[in-house]
Design an enzyme around this catalytic site. Structure first.
Site, PDB file in Angstrom:
ATOM      1  N   ARG A 124       0.907  -1.179  -0.116  1.00 10.81           N
ATOM      2  CA  ARG A 124       0.045  -0.110  -0.119  1.00 10.81           C
ATOM      3  C   ARG A 124       0.785   1.154   0.014  1.00 10.81           C
ATOM      4  NH1 ARG A 124      -3.049  -3.039   3.683  1.00 10.81           N
ATOM      5  NH2 ARG A 124      -4.949  -3.875   2.646  1.00 10.81           N
ATOM      6  N   LYS A 146       3.995  11.778 -11.224  1.00  7.92           N
ATOM      7  CA  LYS A 146       3.263  10.970 -11.996  1.00  7.92           C
ATOM      8  C   LYS A 146       3.871   9.554 -12.477  1.00  7.92           C
ATOM      9  CE  LYS A 146       0.570  14.345 -14.631  1.00  7.92           C
ATOM     10  NZ  LYS A 146       0.354  14.795 -16.116  1.00  7.92           N
ATOM     11  N   GLU A 188      12.259  19.147 -24.380  1.00  5.91           N
ATOM     12  CA  GLU A 188      11.322  19.508 -23.244  1.00  5.91           C
ATOM     13  C   GLU A 188      11.871  20.728 -22.660  1.00  5.91           C
ATOM     14  OE1 GLU A 188       8.524  17.999 -22.375  1.00  5.91           O
ATOM     15  OE2 GLU A 188       8.480  15.855 -23.279  1.00  5.91           O
ATOM     16  N   LYS A 230       9.494  23.029 -13.776  1.00  9.74           N
ATOM     17  CA  LYS A 230       8.325  21.818 -13.391  1.00  9.74           C
ATOM     18  C   LYS A 230       8.204  21.849 -12.062  1.00  9.74           C
ATOM     19  CE  LYS A 230       6.469  17.423 -14.635  1.00  9.74           C
ATOM     20  NZ  LYS A 230       6.793  16.075 -15.014  1.00  9.74           N
ATOM     21  N   GLU A 240      -3.228  19.141 -12.130  1.00 12.07           N
ATOM     22  CA  GLU A 240      -3.444  19.664 -13.555  1.00 12.07           C
ATOM     23  C   GLU A 240      -4.960  20.366 -13.711  1.00 12.07           C
ATOM     24  OE1 GLU A 240      -1.479  17.449 -16.600  1.00 12.07           O
ATOM     25  OE2 GLU A 240      -3.011  17.953 -18.111  1.00 12.07           O
ATOM     26  N   ARG A 244      -0.988  23.433 -14.373  1.00  7.31           N
ATOM     27  CA  ARG A 244      -0.091  22.359 -14.974  1.00  7.31           C
ATOM     28  C   ARG A 244      -0.205  22.174 -16.436  1.00  7.31           C
ATOM     29  NH1 ARG A 244       1.696  16.933 -11.593  1.00  7.31           N
ATOM     30  NH2 ARG A 244       2.902  16.342 -13.338  1.00  7.31           N
ATOM     31  N   ASN A 248       1.841  21.076 -21.266  1.00  4.13           N
ATOM     32  CA  ASN A 248       1.525  20.418 -22.446  1.00  4.13           C
ATOM     33  C   ASN A 248       1.586  21.027 -23.982  1.00  4.13           C
ATOM     34  OD1 ASN A 248       0.324  18.204 -20.955  1.00  4.13           O
ATOM     35  ND2 ASN A 248      -1.514  19.147 -20.552  1.00  4.13           N
ATOM     36  N   HIS A 251       2.045  19.184 -26.959  1.00  3.56           N
ATOM     37  CA  HIS A 251       1.780  17.896 -26.679  1.00  3.56           C
ATOM     38  C   HIS A 251       0.212  17.329 -27.314  1.00  3.56           C
ATOM     39  CE1 HIS A 251       5.203  18.075 -24.211  1.00  3.56           C
ATOM     40  NE2 HIS A 251       5.377  16.889 -23.851  1.00  3.56           N
ATOM     41  N   HIS A 255       0.990  14.344 -29.071  1.00  7.37           N
ATOM     42  CA  HIS A 255       0.848  13.110 -28.753  1.00  7.37           C
ATOM     43  C   HIS A 255      -0.105  12.351 -30.230  1.00  7.37           C
ATOM     44  CE1 HIS A 255       0.882  13.648 -24.282  1.00  7.37           C
ATOM     45  NE2 HIS A 255       1.911  13.188 -24.557  1.00  7.37           N
ATOM     46  N   HIS A 267       8.791  10.740 -29.028  1.00  9.02           N
ATOM     47  CA  HIS A 267       8.062  11.828 -28.216  1.00  9.02           C
ATOM     48  C   HIS A 267       8.800  13.059 -28.335  1.00  9.02           C
ATOM     49  CE1 HIS A 267       5.413  13.468 -25.036  1.00  9.02           C
ATOM     50  NE2 HIS A 267       6.686  14.089 -24.437  1.00  9.02           N
TER      51      HIS A 267
HETATM   52  N1  LIG Z   1       6.035  10.796 -15.273  1.00 12.79           N
HETATM   53  C1  LIG Z   1       6.224  11.722 -16.221  1.00 12.79           C
HETATM   54  O1  LIG Z   1       5.685  12.867 -15.692  1.00 12.79           O
HETATM   55  C2  LIG Z   1       6.721  11.465 -17.460  1.00 12.79           C
HETATM   56  C3  LIG Z   1       7.300  12.729 -17.933  1.00 12.79           C
HETATM   57  C4  LIG Z   1       7.880  12.263 -19.354  1.00 12.79           C
HETATM   58  C5  LIG Z   1       8.198  10.887 -19.710  1.00 12.79           C
HETATM   59  N2  LIG Z   1       7.782  10.084 -18.891  1.00 12.79           N
HETATM   60  C6  LIG Z   1       7.969   8.566 -19.510  1.00 12.79           C
HETATM   61  O2  LIG Z   1       9.280   8.432 -19.789  1.00 12.79           O
HETATM   62  C7  LIG Z   1       9.525   7.448 -20.688  1.00 12.79           C
HETATM   63  C8  LIG Z   1      10.740   7.817 -21.587  1.00 12.79           C
HETATM   64  O3  LIG Z   1      11.727   8.017 -20.832  1.00 12.79           O
HETATM   65  P1  LIG Z   1      13.292   8.115 -21.308  1.00 12.79           P
HETATM   66  O4  LIG Z   1      13.361   8.998 -22.761  1.00 12.79           O
HETATM   67  O5  LIG Z   1      14.115   8.437 -20.307  1.00 12.79           O
HETATM   68  O6  LIG Z   1      13.271   6.662 -22.003  1.00 12.79           O
HETATM   69  P2  LIG Z   1      13.743   5.190 -21.489  1.00 12.79           P
HETATM   70  O7  LIG Z   1      13.768   5.323 -20.046  1.00 12.79           O
HETATM   71  O8  LIG Z   1      13.401   4.110 -22.362  1.00 12.79           O
HETATM   72  O9  LIG Z   1      15.572   5.528 -21.814  1.00 12.79           O
HETATM   73  C9  LIG Z   1      15.837   5.520 -23.108  1.00 12.79           C
HETATM   74  C10 LIG Z   1      17.167   4.644 -23.375  1.00 12.79           C
HETATM   75  O10 LIG Z   1      18.327   4.924 -22.805  1.00 12.79           O
HETATM   76  C11 LIG Z   1      18.656   3.880 -21.957  1.00 12.79           C
HETATM   77  N3  LIG Z   1      19.618   4.758 -20.908  1.00 12.79           N
HETATM   78  C12 LIG Z   1      18.946   5.223 -19.704  1.00 12.79           C
HETATM   79  N4  LIG Z   1      19.841   5.918 -19.173  1.00 12.79           N
HETATM   80  C13 LIG Z   1      21.313   5.754 -19.903  1.00 12.79           C
HETATM   81  C14 LIG Z   1      22.499   6.006 -19.542  1.00 12.79           C
HETATM   82  N5  LIG Z   1      22.731   7.031 -18.571  1.00 12.79           N
HETATM   83  N6  LIG Z   1      23.252   5.722 -20.528  1.00 12.79           N
HETATM   84  C15 LIG Z   1      22.978   5.163 -21.364  1.00 12.79           C
HETATM   85  N7  LIG Z   1      21.760   4.558 -21.934  1.00 12.79           N
HETATM   86  C16 LIG Z   1      21.006   5.130 -20.697  1.00 12.79           C
HETATM   87  C17 LIG Z   1      17.749   3.161 -21.312  1.00 12.79           C
HETATM   88  O11 LIG Z   1      17.994   1.681 -21.162  1.00 12.79           O
HETATM   89  C18 LIG Z   1      16.802   3.081 -22.713  1.00 12.79           C
HETATM   90  O12 LIG Z   1      16.966   2.152 -23.721  1.00 12.79           O
HETATM   91  C19 LIG Z   1       8.150   7.182 -21.521  1.00 12.79           C
HETATM   92  O13 LIG Z   1       7.553   6.134 -21.031  1.00 12.79           O
HETATM   93  C20 LIG Z   1       7.172   8.302 -20.893  1.00 12.79           C
HETATM   94  O14 LIG Z   1       5.896   8.181 -20.883  1.00 12.79           O
HETATM   95  C21 LIG Z   1       7.108  10.125 -17.991  1.00 12.79           C
HETATM   96 ZN   LIG Z   2       6.582  15.383 -23.074  1.00 16.73          ZN
END
Ligand SMILES: NC(=O)c1ccc[n+]([C@@H]2O[C@H](COP(=O)([O-])OP(=O)(O)OC[C@H]3O[C@@H](n4cnc5c(N)ncnc54)[C@H](O)[C@@H]3O)[C@@H](O)[C@H]2O)c1
Ligand SMILES: [Zn+2]
Length: 367
Positions: A124, A146, A188, A230, A240, A244, A248, A251, A255, A267
């Site tokens: 939990r 999030k 971003e 942020k 939001e 917030r 977007n 986006h 999206h 993205h």
């Molecule tokens: N929660 C939120 O508010 C929020 C905001 C933006 C994005 N997201 C989410 O984040 C995700 C995208 O994140 P991302 O772009 O970091 O992708 P990711 O986590 O898939 O990382 C991209 C690639 O880089 C590799 N990697 C990570 N760190 C590394 C490093 N230091 N050196 C070498 N390789 C490395 C990973 O293994 C992966 O293959 C999506 O799922 C998206 O929905 C969430």
């Molecule tokens: Zn984004």
């Protein structure tokens, strides 16, 4: 009729610190040792990051006398799903991880989202720490609370709002990223400049090359500003309801582009196209001047991010996707639009602006 009231109105301090610098990874064990009494730490990471940094962090924690484990799952968005979450939870149960434990999310946004959601529901809810290792994760996904996983019906459909206990950002970990991943994060950061900070935007105009050459000061500067912006927005409007929404920018269209390209367009690329197209809509509506729009296009060009959706994308499908977006209200398309570099338009106290479908179509047709 008898009435019993369950009184739950309480104020809880969920504030947290984001520590940014070089070699932070090495300093985490000592910092944790001095901070909190936790029975065990569970590092959750993906296959790439576990071998690059996970083993080292595990060793550091263990050598400091902290009871620690490392659980990893295969890298990639396709693994940000309920199966991965369940597998991690089962492994944690096998390890007899209790309520007095803490999750450490070590990786990009995928790891942060999965590990945050695991922490939100395991026993939990147990505390979690974010250690973001991509630029996207440093400036975006690790802040704001999030957490979610994807389902066959859409991205981030099952999740929770769950704030981390701390965030540690070691800019040295970014050095192993491909240039493409830096660009993803920069999309971003450019957005933050447009929505809230003209100085950050100017800094990017002058320092893009330094960022691509992994200059430490430049990376720390943009990450710190990104986190501040942020953080401030989330502080004022966590769920939001209005402010917030400015996060977007780009986006609504972005999206839709990602979605109808079956996520072949990333993205960062999609929101760059989205910001330019939404910027054009703002221009058409007389919200901002040509100069702001041109600076935006030129910064994306410098960064190597695309500014126009490919002609192969079907316009009607794109518009339909916008109507089905979580942000759409009664299938009316809503956007946030710039007033100038550093400020967004507010109409009758609201940042979300309803845009006529015909206008979006004509702007996209002329792109
Ligand atoms: N929660 C939120 O508010 C929020 C905001 C933006 C994005 N997201 C989410 O984040 C995700 C995208 O994140 P991302 O772009 O970091 O992708 P990711 O986590 O898939 O990382 C991209 C690639 O880089 C590799 N990697 C990570 N760190 C590394 C490093 N230091 N050196 C070498 N390789 C490395 C990973 O293994 C992966 O293959 C999506 O799922 C998206 O929905 C969430
Ligand atoms: Zn984004």
């Amino acid at each position: 009729m008898e009435k019993v009231r369950v009184n739950l109105k309480k104020t809880e301090d969920r504030s947290y610190e984001i520590l940014i610098g070089e070699d932070i990874l090495k300093k985490i064990p000592l910092d944790l040792k001095n901070k909190k009494t936790v029975h065990s730490y569970v590092i959750i990471s993906d296959s790439n990051v576990a071998s690059l940094y996970g083993q080292k962090l595990l060793k550091g924690l263990t050598n400091s006398g902290l009871n620690s484990h490392l659980i990893s799952f295969p890298a990639g968005e396709v693994h940000k799903d309920r199966d991965t979450k369940a597998r991690i939870e089962d492994e944690m149960s096998k390890l007899k991880i209790g309520r007095d434990s803490c999750v450490i999310a070590l990786g990009g946004g995928v790891v942060g989202d999965v590990a945050g959601f695991v922490a939100a529901t395991y026993n939990r809810g147990i505390p979690y720490i974010q250690v973001p290792t991509t630029l996207v994760a440093c400036v975006d996904s690790s802040i704001g609370g999030k957490a979610a996983v994807d389902t066959p019906y859409g991205k981030n459909l099952i999740g929770a709002f769950y704030q981390p206990w701390r965030v540690y950002i070691d800019v040295n970990t970014l050095r192993t990223l491909h240039e493409k991943e830096i660009r993803e994060g920069l999309a971003e950061v450019i957005k933050y400049g447009v929505i809230k900070d003209k100085n950050l935007f100017e800094y990017l105009e002058k320092n893009i090359d330094h960022i691509f050459s992994f200059n430490t000061d430049a990376l720390i500067h943009i990450i710190k500003r990104g986190c501040e912006i942020k953080g401030q927005v989330v502080e004022l409007d966590e769920k939001e309801s209005n402010l917030r929404k400015i996060l977007n920018f780009g986006h609504t269209i972005g999206h839709a582009i990602e979605n109808i390209s079956d996520y072949k367009i990333s993205h960062g690329e999609a929101i760059s196209m989205g910001m330019v197209t939404e910027g054009k809509i703002a221009l058409e509506l007389g919200f901002w001047k040509l100069d702001g729009y041109e600076r935006l296009v030129s910064l994306f060009n410098k960064t190597g991010l695309p500014t126009k959706p490919p002609h192969s994308l079907d316009l009607s499908r794109m518009i339909n996707a916008m109507k089905l977006d979580k942000k759409a209200r009664q299938r009316r398309i809503e956007m946030v639009l710039p007033r100038k570099i550093g400020a967004m338009v507010e109409v009758d106290g609201s940042y979300g602006i309803k845009i006529e479908e015909g206008l979006i179509r004509s702007i996209l047709e002329s792109s």
